[in-house]
Design a protein around this motif. Structure first.
Motif, short mmCIF file in Angstrom:
data_model
loop_
_atom_site.label_atom_id
_atom_site.label_comp_id
_atom_site.label_asym_id
_atom_site.label_seq_id
_atom_site.Cartn_x
_atom_site.Cartn_y
_atom_site.Cartn_z
N VAL A 465 53.34 46.21 56.10
CA VAL A 465 53.54 46.82 57.41
C VAL A 465 54.90 46.42 57.98
O VAL A 465 55.55 45.48 57.51
CB VAL A 465 52.43 46.42 58.40
N GLN A 469 54.22 47.48 63.48
CA GLN A 469 52.82 47.68 63.12
C GLN A 469 52.04 46.37 63.20
O GLN A 469 50.86 46.36 63.58
CB GLN A 469 52.73 48.28 61.72
N TRP A 489 48.56 52.25 61.93
CA TRP A 489 48.92 52.09 60.52
C TRP A 489 48.75 53.39 59.74
O TRP A 489 48.84 53.41 58.51
CB TRP A 489 48.06 51.00 59.88
#
Length: 543
Positions: A465, A469, A489
């Motif tokens: 990520v 995020q 996500w």
């Protein structure tokens, strides 16, 4: 220690102690063995020279130097040290001048105090010992009373500078307090005593292991194939079916803004790494003012918005060059101009379990390492994406290119796996992998990383990520089994305005830089500016 140094200089001109001296180069050298100093040092006693002794253990200029020549390269490159009544003369290497404030030799463009004889000592403020009519005020060293919030805010307000002279966490009258979990509640605030607690109080087994890949510096043809064709390919997907993403801390020089625009359009996070990335390294933590931080980081955000068409509200984070933290000055600028997070503070080495990111509502929950200047005040809601160090056998490293260079591909793979398990098998704090693109030029390192990442992507609770995020998850902790529908996500197609869609054939702009005294090329899908963008002229307007 000065007495021992002087004895060594007087008797044998050999430096046998662990002594840090400002030598004739542009950096500080630390000598740990016998070093013949006779070729670099000119010894003069007070009987042989008219240079006055300023015996305070600091380097200084000749107080009686010719005022008409003080700005000359010859005069500004000389400096002196007085030990036990004897004066020793030093001289910077050719092309360098002495900066008396920073106590280093540096390039001419970075030295602006040739007229200053000695480092100015800032007096200690009186604070509560001053006679102030208003209880909400504190006293400067000269007795002048000012509002207490003016002290250690990063901006000099006392005429003598004493409001900013003694501002470490133990002396800052406005220092942040320790974590109060009863008041610090998600999504706005997150803290714990030692930064090892999982947000939301989740159990480790229910917590996704986040892997955060970041790259620093320019984005251009030199590293584009690595990013686009080797690391972030369409077949490398998280358990929710979405392609893995990274965070790019972009500096200005040599950056191709069409490629930055493509990275952003592909879903990667674009963050700020300054315009100039200037040296010396310690300038960022010692000398840079609030205005400098504004020019460097807000200016670079404007450049990215203007020439890469990245939406301003999606430029949320920054990382300082060389990871030199700019104390309260940096974070006051960030808070005032809407940045969401910093990612410059390094966690202490060999911490097990590793640290989770935290907000700066309260005092940072760990030691400030690397002789850095971490913030001492509270900056509510501002996240610190703390950098956990990689363990590599008996040493640690922050950036991968700082890890032992004698490692082969197998060593690198095992290092990755060791650090992954250190996170995954404990509190599952995000595992940050901090790169410069040049690290991947060794084919065996690239192969080791791809082997490692492909292994992780087979696990159903490991996600690659961005910093953005990761913060979104911490603000809304969600167990691994429910992440398939976790919107931050996801990879739902985004809607772009026409100008936000990356062009196929960018403009290649040859532009002159008055500051750099050279031409630079800038690639953008937009019209070419008149001049090469730089601090205080980030749009490249004609001046």
């Amino acid at each position: 220690m000065l007495k021992h140094i002087n004895q060594c200089l007087r008797d044998c001109f050999k430096v046998n102690l662990l002594v840090t001296l400002l030598w004739t180069g542009a950096i500080l050298f630390t000598f740990t063995q016998n070093v013949d100093a006779t070729s670099n040092l000119v010894k003069r006693s007070l009987k042989e020279t008219t240079v006055q002794c300023l015996d305070d253990g600091r380097f200084y200029r000749n107080p009686e130097r010719d005022l008409k020549k003080m700005w000359s390269n010859y005069e500004c490159s000389k400096y002196y040290l007085c030990l036990d009544g004897e004066v020793f003369e030093f001289k910077c290497s050719v092309g360098l001048l002495f900066d008396v404030t920073r106590q280093i030799c540096d390039f001419k463009a970075n030295v602006d105090n040739c007229d200053l004889t000695a480092e100015t000592k800032v007096p200690k403020p009186l604070l509560h010992n001053a006679t102030c009519a208003n209880a909400a005020q504190l006293g400067c060293a000269d007795g002048v009373c000012l509002p207490h919030e003016y002290f250690c805010d990063g901006s000099i307000d006392c005429a003598d500078g004493s409001d900013e002279g003694y501002c470490d966490p133990n002396n800052d009258p406005n220092a942040a307090e320790g974590c109060d979990k009863s008041l610090c509640q998600l999504p706005e605030c997150f803290c714990s005593k030692d930064a090892t607690i999982i947000p939301g109080g989740l159990n480790p087994i229910d917590t996704p292991q986040m892997i955060i890949i970041t790259f620093d510096d320019a984005v251009n043809a030199e590293n584009w194939q690595l990013y686009n064709d080797k690391l972030f390919t369409s077949e490398r997907k998280n358990p929710n079916g979405c392609p893995i993403k990274g965070t790019f801390f972009v500096s200005h020089q040599y950056t191709d803004y069409q490629k930055v625009q493509q990275l952003w359009q592909d879903g990667h996070e674009i963050a700020i790494h300054s315009i100039t990335h200037r040296g010396p390294e310690d300038w960022w933590k010692i000398n840079a003012t609030i205005e400098d931080y504004f020019d460097e980081f807000v200016g670079q955000a404007n450049i990215i918005n203007k020439f890469a068409n990245v939406r301003m509200d999606e430029i949320e984070g920054l990382r300082t060059p060389f990871l030199k933290v700019g104390w309260n000055r940096q974070f006051l600028m960030m808070k005032e101009f809407g940045f969401a997070y910093d990612s410059s503070i390094v966690a202490p080495a060999f911490l097990n379990p590793p640290l989770w990111p935290y907000t700066l509502d309260y005092k940072i929950p760990h030691e400030c390492v690397g002789n850095n200047h971490c913030p001492s005040r509270s900056y509510p809601g501002l996240w610190e994406m703390v950098l956990n160090q990689m363990e590599a056998d008996e040493v640690t490293c922050v950036y991968l290119d700082q890890c032992p260079s004698n490692f082969n591909g197998d060593d690198i793979f095992h290092m990755f796996m060791h650090n992954f398990k250190r996170h995954y098998n404990t509190n599952r704090a995000p595992l940050g992998l901090y790169f410069h693109a040049t690290w991947f030029k060794r084919q065996e390192y690239l192969e080791a990383f791809l082997k490692f990442s492909d292994y992780l992507l087979k696990l159903n609770d490991v996600y690659f990520v961005t910093n953005h995020q990761a913060i979104a998850w911490m603000q809304q902790p969600t167990i691994s089994s429910q992440l398939l529908n976790f919107q931050p996500w996801g990879c739902k197609p985004r809607q772009f305005e026409m100008h936000e869609v990356t062009c196929t054939y960018p403009n290649s702009c040859k532009l002159h830089s008055r500051v750099l005294q050279q031409d630079r090329y800038l690639k953008t899908c937009n019209e070419c500016p008149t001049e090469y963008p730089w601090i205080r002229n980030e749009f490249g307007l004609s001046r």
